[in-house]
Design a protein around this motif. Sequence first.
Motif: not given
Length: 224
Positions: A19-33
């Motif tokens: 879940a940590g990797m999933t959350f990391k992908i989502a957080v980084v993508s959100m900041l870039c978005t």
Amino acid sequence: MNFNSAYAIRQFPTIFKYAGMTFKIAVVSMLCTLALSLVITLVRYYRIRGWCTVVDVYVDLFRDTPLLVQLFFIYYGLPQIFPVFVKLSGYTAAVIGLTLNAASYMTEDMRGALESVPQGQIDGGLSVGMTDLQVMRHIILPQAAKVALPVLGNEFVSLVKNSSMAFTLGVREIMAEASLLGTSSSRYMETYMDAFIIYFILCKLISLAQRRLERRLNRQRGGV
């Protein structure tokens, strides 16, 4: 084959570790978005000549094609056209794809938030000698951020769910681990049920945090 609840319970912690990797992908993508959406929104808001056409083409391309196709094109297609992308990792490709896809939708919501600020406040800022940039920074953006908050929360939930497609690029996250365990044991129902529950928990927690933040902002607004 009957559902083996003991196996599902036993494998739940193993899948949950990712879940940590999933959350990391989502957080980084959100900041870039957020960053990309703001740039696109400002281009459209100020109607910057030339760039508006580029932005419109980009938005149409990423809105009218499936996310999975976009991810495959970035990870498998770009390296064949541009050798510089040969060393592109699955994680990076997933973040790029999710960002480009999400920003194409979020930019409309952000533009609506900017346009929700009364024109009188903008004119008032300009009349006291503020520049367009100062008006945007001190008057428009703070108010637009409160309007856009529900949309941002919903978009983050969508990114958490869409990150499940990253396993198609070889990224080891929740869906990838569930698929690997299901393949090795032929217990797909059990492992996918675990993934189902984990995604539900993550998205529910995010939604609850979003509502709590909205209530706090509403109380602060009402107290002013």
